[in-house]
Design a protein around this motif. Structure first.
Motif, PDB file in Angstrom:
ATOM      1  N   GLU A 186       8.951   0.067  -6.033  1.00 31.32           N
ATOM      2  CA  GLU A 186       9.249   0.712  -4.400  1.00 31.32           C
ATOM      3  C   GLU A 186       9.234   2.206  -5.392  1.00 31.32           C
ATOM      4  N   LEU A 187      10.359   2.768  -5.922  1.00 32.87           N
ATOM      5  CA  LEU A 187      10.062   4.115  -5.770  1.00 32.87           C
ATOM      6  C   LEU A 187       9.375   3.901  -6.947  1.00 32.87           C
ATOM      7  N   LEU A 188       8.835   3.226  -7.876  1.00 27.13           N
ATOM      8  CA  LEU A 188       9.003   3.761  -9.400  1.00 27.13           C
ATOM      9  C   LEU A 188       6.765   4.147  -8.829  1.00 27.13           C
ATOM     10  N   GLU A 189       6.778   2.966  -8.229  1.00 26.52           N
ATOM     11  CA  GLU A 189       5.154   2.916  -7.566  1.00 26.52           C
ATOM     12  C   GLU A 189       4.402   3.796  -6.464  1.00 26.52           C
ATOM     13  N   THR A 190       5.834   4.480  -6.437  1.00 30.63           N
ATOM     14  CA  THR A 190       5.153   5.705  -5.020  1.00 30.63           C
ATOM     15  C   THR A 190       5.023   6.528  -5.599  1.00 30.63           C
ATOM     16  N   LEU A 191       6.162   7.321  -6.791  1.00 32.66           N
ATOM     17  CA  LEU A 191       6.078   8.043  -7.700  1.00 32.66           C
ATOM     18  C   LEU A 191       4.188   7.752  -8.293  1.00 32.66           C
ATOM     19  N   GLU A 192       4.320   6.779  -9.292  1.00 35.04           N
ATOM     20  CA  GLU A 192       3.087   6.654  -9.859  1.00 35.04           C
ATOM     21  C   GLU A 192       1.448   6.417  -8.462  1.00 35.04           C
ATOM     22  N   LYS A 193       1.829   6.659  -7.536  1.00 34.43           N
ATOM     23  CA  LYS A 193       0.522   6.813  -6.874  1.00 34.43           C
ATOM     24  C   LYS A 193       0.978   8.027  -6.571  1.00 34.43           C
ATOM     25  N   GLU A 194       1.649   9.091  -6.397  1.00 32.63           N
ATOM     26  CA  GLU A 194       1.601  10.921  -6.392  1.00 32.63           C
ATOM     27  C   GLU A 194       0.962  10.825  -7.649  1.00 32.63           C
ATOM     28  N   LEU A 195       1.007  10.579  -8.613  1.00 32.57           N
ATOM     29  CA  LEU A 195       0.399  11.396 -10.123  1.00 32.57           C
ATOM     30  C   LEU A 195      -0.930  11.288 -10.681  1.00 32.57           C
ATOM     31  N   PRO A 196      -1.620  12.097 -10.539  1.00 34.12           N
ATOM     32  CA  PRO A 196      -2.932  11.583 -11.042  1.00 34.12           C
ATOM     33  C   PRO A 196      -3.762  10.783 -11.994  1.00 34.12           C
ATOM     34  N   SER A 197      -4.081   9.958 -12.231  1.00 38.76           N
ATOM     35  CA  SER A 197      -5.160   8.516 -13.012  1.00 38.76           C
ATOM     36  C   SER A 197      -4.872   9.260 -14.391  1.00 38.76           C
TER      37      SER A 197
END
Length: 389
Positions: free
Chosen positions: A86-97
């Protein structure tokens, strides 16, 4: 094929994605190279202390993660057991595609003037102004900087998680048992999931057990000892075979952090690549998040300044100087923090897991408060905001 990037981060784990998000918040684009074909969630969960929550708040994602993980009671700090996925997915969602490039294995690194060349297994070459190694205990970047391979602590660990169909009944408390050569911990993430760990001193005969999931689970159950209750047995029995991993516990000898190779030119390292430690403080993931905030702040200050110069070559030289200065500032700021965490974690693990009668006597009669105080002291740390102003 050669591709030019401003900042390349090797490793899409906690340190890598935290650094990338910190830079993104400051308006600096980075490319994260992840050797796996998806986000790596090995380890399942980790204890997240007050210092990590301050860093996550600096990144702007603390509140969303708090909503998904219950706070543990009786610790004297804001402590939660956070699911790594969940932490990694949260970080990924906040990053540009497109920030994370999966299936990208680094095979070699070389200097090229004021820049660094990163060669990948697919024959791609990346030319970058900044290279950051967040590639874990077996870091390619750390090896290039001259660091030795992390040392084996003499201990190994099982890590696992159990998903209950109903409530697990633990309540928001951290349960820990240690002594007689082993150490157990049980941490609820939410009402239905419990993360657990078990550390022990392996013998040569344990090799087959460590490689076979069924034997791993049986071994963990057989070593519960004082930790054996209906609740703890239910956690291990509910854990799926693919929900248990086993790994040796390695650490960086702390005095290595005092050398001059924490950064070299426009290259540095963070997270487990810099300061791998035993898990006895619960600060491995927390310190990786701290690294990301501090590194983004120091590097962002350097990259956001417009370099002066009358020629292109002079502008590049001045920019390189600012980058080197920023990375040295980061390395200096994290040097003693890493030294203290590695040393304290090793000492606590040695004392708590000991099966020696004299050490056990002093631990049980005199050292309990002292060790707890060390845990609290290391968690009472603030790495600061993303901007120094």
């Amino acid at each position: 094929m050669e591709v030019v990037e401003e900042v390349v981060i090797v490793g899409g784990g906690i340190a890598g994605l935290t650094t990338a998000l910190g830079l993104h918040r400051l308006g600096v684009r980075s490319l994260v190279l992840e050797s796996s074909d998806s986000l790596r969630t090995t380890g399942f969960a980790f204890m997240t202390w007050t210092n990590a929550w301050k860093a996550l708040d600096a990144l702007g994602i603390g509140d969303s993660l708090r909503q998904q993980h219950q706070q543990l009671q009786g610790e004297g700090h804001e402590v939660r057991c956070v699911k790594r996925k969940e932490l990694l997915e949260t970080l990924e969602k906040e990053l540009p595609s497109g920030t994370i490039r999966f299936s990208s294995k680094v095979v070699s690194i070389e200097s090229s003037g004021h820049q660094t060349l990163v060669h990948l297994a697919d024959d791609t070459t990346l030319r970058t102004k900044v290279l950051i190694g967040c590639d874990g205990v077996n870091s390619v970047v750390a090896k290039w900087l001259g660091f030795k391979k992390p040392a084996f602590s003499g201990r190994s660990a099982f890590r696992g998680y159990a998903d209950f169909k109903g409530s697990h009944g633990f309540g928001p408390k951290f349960l820990q048992y240690f002594g007689e050569g082993v150490k157990y911990g049980f941490l609820p993430c939410d009402d239905h999931t419990v993360y657990w760990f078990f550390t022990y001193t392996p013998s040569p005969q344990d090799k087959d057990m460590e490689e076979e999931p069924v034997k791993r689970k049986q071994y963990a159950l057989s070593k519960l000892g004082k930790a054996s209750t209906d609740q703890t047995k239910a956690v291990l029995e509910t854990t799926e075979l693919n929900g248990i991993v086993c790994s040796p516990l390695r650490f960086r000898r702390p005095w290595e952090l005092l050398g001059g190779n924490r950064s070299k030119g426009n290259v540095c390292i963070a997270g487990d690549a810099l300061h791998p430690m035993t898990p006895d403080l619960g600060q491995g993931g927390c310190s990786a998040i701290e690294d990301g905030v501090v590194l983004a702040r120091c590097l962002g200050e350097a990259l956001k300044k417009k370099p002066s110069g009358e020629t292109k070559e002079k502008i590049e030289e001045n920019e390189s100087t600012m980058i080197k200065r920023g990375l040295k500032k980061y390395a200096k700021e994290r040097k003693w923090r890493g030294f203290g965490l590695i040393s304290t974690a090793y000492m606590i693990g040695f004392i708590q897991q000991s099966d020696r009668k004299v050490i056990n006597f002093f631990r049980d009669k005199m050292l309990g408060g002292f060790l707890a105080g060390l845990l609290m002291k290391r968690a009472a740390f603030d790495c600061g905001k993303l901007t120094s102003s």
